[in-house]
Design an enzyme around this catalytic site. Structure first.
Site, short mmCIF file in Angstrom:
data_model
loop_
_atom_site.label_atom_id
_atom_site.label_comp_id
_atom_site.label_asym_id
_atom_site.label_seq_id
_atom_site.Cartn_x
_atom_site.Cartn_y
_atom_site.Cartn_z
N ASP A 10 -16.20 -12.84 -5.23
CA ASP A 10 -17.13 -13.96 -5.09
C ASP A 10 -16.51 -15.25 -5.60
OD1 ASP A 10 -19.05 -12.09 -4.22
OD2 ASP A 10 -19.81 -11.81 -6.26
N ASP B 257 -20.67 -5.98 -9.24
CA ASP B 257 -20.63 -7.27 -9.93
C ASP B 257 -20.55 -7.03 -11.42
OD1 ASP B 257 -20.80 -8.85 -7.60
OD2 ASP B 257 -22.98 -8.76 -7.60
#
Length: 172
Positions: A150, A132
Site C-alpha cells: 500500500d 496489513d
C-alpha cells in the site's frame, strides 16, 4: 559520403522499451512486501497491537476488501473482483512502461504501483485477504492499517502527480 550524426543521446534500454529495469523495481517492492508480511505473521498474534511509538503500532490484521477495508464484508466476491482489478492494472501498467520507458519519474511511479498491486494480489490469491500491519494513530483515532505494498502504491501515486505537475509546468 559522410554519415550525419544524430544530436540526440543514445537511448538507454529503458528508453528502448525494455521492461527489465521497471520490473526490477516492482520485484523489489514485491519481495520486501511479502517478506515483511511473512515476518509479521510469524511473530505477531492476530489483532494484538505492539506499540512502537506513541503514534505507531505494529498489528496483524486481515483486509478482505480494498483500501480502507472498502467492501470487506461483501460476502467473498470482492476477493476475485479486486484480484482481477489488480491483474488488469498490472497489464495496463506493463503496457505503459513499455511505451514510455524513457520517462524515468513516470516509470518509477508506475513500477512502484505495479509492485504494490501485485503484492496485494499475491495475498488475495494465497490467503483470501490482504495482510496489513502498519497502524498509525493519534490517541484513540487510528488510520486504517496498511502494508508496504500500500505504501508503494501511495508513493507511486504521489510521484505520478509530481511528474504531471513538472510536465505541465515545463510545457508553459
Amino acid at each position: 559520403m559522410a554519415r550525419t550524426m544524430s544530436k540526440t543521446a543514445p537511448k538507454t534500454s529503458a528508453a528502448n522499451g525494455s521492461l527489465a529495469p521497471w520490473l526490477g523495481v516492482a520485484l523489489i517492492v514485491i519481495l520486501f512486501d511479502q517478506l515483511t508480511k511473512i515476518a509479521v505473521q510469524k511473530v505477531f498474534a492476530y489483532g494484538v497491537a505492539h506499540e512502537v511509538t506513541s503514534f505507531f503500532n505494529l498489528i496483524l490484521v486481515y483486509n478482505r476488501g480494498a483500501a480502507f477495508s472498502f467492501l470487506a464484508m461483501a460476502g467473498g466476491w470482492q476477493r476475485w473482483a479486486f484480484t482481477a482489478l489488480g491483474v488488469v492494472a498490472a497489464l495496463v501498467i506493463c503496457y505503459l512502461l513499455k511505451r514510455h520507458g524513457g520517462q524515468k519519474m513516470f516509470c518509477t511511479a508506475l513500477a512502484l504501483i505495479l509492485g504494490g498491486a501485485l503484492g496485494n494480489v499475491i495475498d488475495r490469491l494465497a490467503y483470501g485477504h490482504v495482510i496489513d500491519f502498519l497502524d498509525f494513530h493519534l490517541r484513540t483515532w487510528h488510520w486504517p492499517a496498511f502494508n508496504l505494498a500500500d505504501s508503494a502504491i501511495t508513493v507511486g501515486a504521489v510521484l505520478l502527480v509530481l511528474d504531471e505537475l513538472r510536465r505541465v509546468r515545463g510545457s508553459r
